[in-house]
Design an enzyme around this catalytic site. Structure first.
Site, short mmCIF file in Angstrom:
data_model
loop_
_atom_site.label_atom_id
_atom_site.label_comp_id
_atom_site.label_asym_id
_atom_site.label_seq_id
_atom_site.Cartn_x
_atom_site.Cartn_y
_atom_site.Cartn_z
N HIS A 262 45.42 29.27 35.21
CA HIS A 262 46.61 28.63 35.78
C HIS A 262 47.91 29.35 35.39
O HIS A 262 48.04 29.85 34.29
CB HIS A 262 46.67 27.17 35.31
N ASP A 263 48.82 29.38 36.35
CA ASP A 263 50.19 29.87 36.14
C ASP A 263 50.27 31.36 35.83
O ASP A 263 51.29 31.84 35.34
CB ASP A 263 50.90 29.07 35.03
N GLY B 162 45.88 31.32 30.57
CA GLY B 162 47.01 30.81 31.33
C GLY B 162 48.32 31.51 31.04
O GLY B 162 48.53 32.06 29.96
#
Length: 259
Positions: A118-119, A136
Site C-alpha cells: 500500500h501507498d 508500504g
C-alpha cells in the site's frame, strides 16, 4: 471483449478492445483503458485504474485490500500506467489514508511474484525482477532496476537510474544514479552502463562520479560532503537532484564505499 467465462462487474468501466481471458474477476469501481490484456485467473479489485496496452499475466492480484491493520475500509485506488507488464502472481495493494493510492508508472516491468504494498509509488520505466518484496510507503523513482528477491523496508526511497543487486536488503535510501550491493547495502559506484544506454554523455557521467567521490570516498560525513559539493562543483540538474535527495532523506542513505 465479452468473455463468458470471466466475471466482470456491471459497474466496471472497460474499454471496448480490452481482452479479458477466462476465469478472471473484475470487481466494481474498476477502470481499464484500451488495448490492455488481462490474462486468465487474474483478480482486479475495487479502485484499480489501469492504463492503455497493459499486460497482466495469470494469477496476478491488483488493488487488493492493504495488508495494514490500520486500514479501515476507506476508498482508495491503484494506478497502473500505460504499457506496463505485470507478470505471473504479482500482488499490488491499494492505498490507505496516507496517500490514498498506490501507483505503478508507465513502461514498467514487474516480474513474477513481485509484491508492491500500500501507498508505494513506482515511477516510469522501472524494472522489478522476480520476487522483489516492497513494504508500504516505498518510493521508487524513474528508470530504477531492482534485482530479484530484494526486500525494501517501509518508507525507503530509491532514486532515479539506480541499480540494486539481487537479494539485497534495502533498509536505507539509495541516492540517484548509483549501484548498490553487499550486506549491509553499500555504494558500489554509479550506474554508468545504464546512464550511457539512456543517453548521458561521458562528461555528465564524469560529473556524477565526482559528486559521489565527495559523498562516499573522501571519508566525509554527508553534511560536510554536501556543503563542499555546493561550493566546489558547478551547479547542474543532477548535482541538485542528488543534494536534495540526501538532504530530504528521512531514513538516511546507504553506506559509502569500503574495501
Amino acid at each position: 471483449m465479452n468473455q463468458p467465462l470471466a466475471y466482470i462487474h456491471p459497474q466496471a468501466k472497460i474499454a471496448r478492445n480490452v481482452v479479458i481471458e477466462p476465469f478472471s474477476t473484475i470487481h466494481k469501481n474498476v477502470e481499464i483503458d484500451e488495448g490492455t490484456w488481462i490474462g486468465p485467473n487474474v483478480t482486479i479489485f475495487e479502485g484499480a485504474r489501469i492504463g492503455k496496452n497493459v499486460k497482466i499475466y495469470p494469477g496476478a492480484s491488483i488493488s487488493s485490500v492493504p495488508q495494514d491493520l490500520k486500514y479501515a475500509g476507506e476508498d482508495t485506488e491503484t494506478f497502473i500506467g500505460d504499457n506496463t507488464v505485470i507478470r505471473e502472481y504479482v500482488t499490488i495493494s491499494r492505498g490507505t489514508n496516507d496517500k490514498w493510492k498506490t501507483v505503478v508508472g508507465s513502461n514498467c516491468l514487474l516480474m513474477a511474484y513481485v509484491h508492491i504494498a500500500h501507498d508505494c509509488i513506482v515511477g516510469n520505466n522501472c524494472i522489478l525482477a522476480n520476487a522483489v518484496q516492497m513494504a508500504g510507503h516505498v518510493n521508487v523513482e524513474d528508470y530504477a532496476i531492482i534485482g530479484g528477491s530484494s526486500a525494501l523496508h517501509q518508507f525507503v526511497k530509491v532514486g532515479a537510474h539506480v541499480m540494486i543487486s539481487g537479494g539485497s536488503l534495502v533498509r536505507k535510501d539509495v541516492p540517484p544514479y548509483t549501484k548498490a550491493a553487499r550486506e549491509p547495502l553499500t555504494y558500489c559506484g554509479i550506474n554508468s552502463i545504464g546512464l550511457r544506454r539512456r543517453g548521458f554523455s561521458p562528461e555528465k557521467i564524469g560529473e556524477i562520479q565526482e559528486i559521489y567521490r565527495y559523498l562516499f570516498m573522501k571519508g566525509l560525513n554527508n553534511s560536510k560532503a554536501l556543503d563542499l559539493i555546493e561550493v566546489e562543483l558547478p551547479p547542474s540538474k543532477e548535482r541538485d537532484e542528488i543534494i536534495n535527495f540526501i538532504r530530504n532523506s528521512d531514513r538516511g542513505v546507504m553506506k559509502g564505499y569500503s574495501y
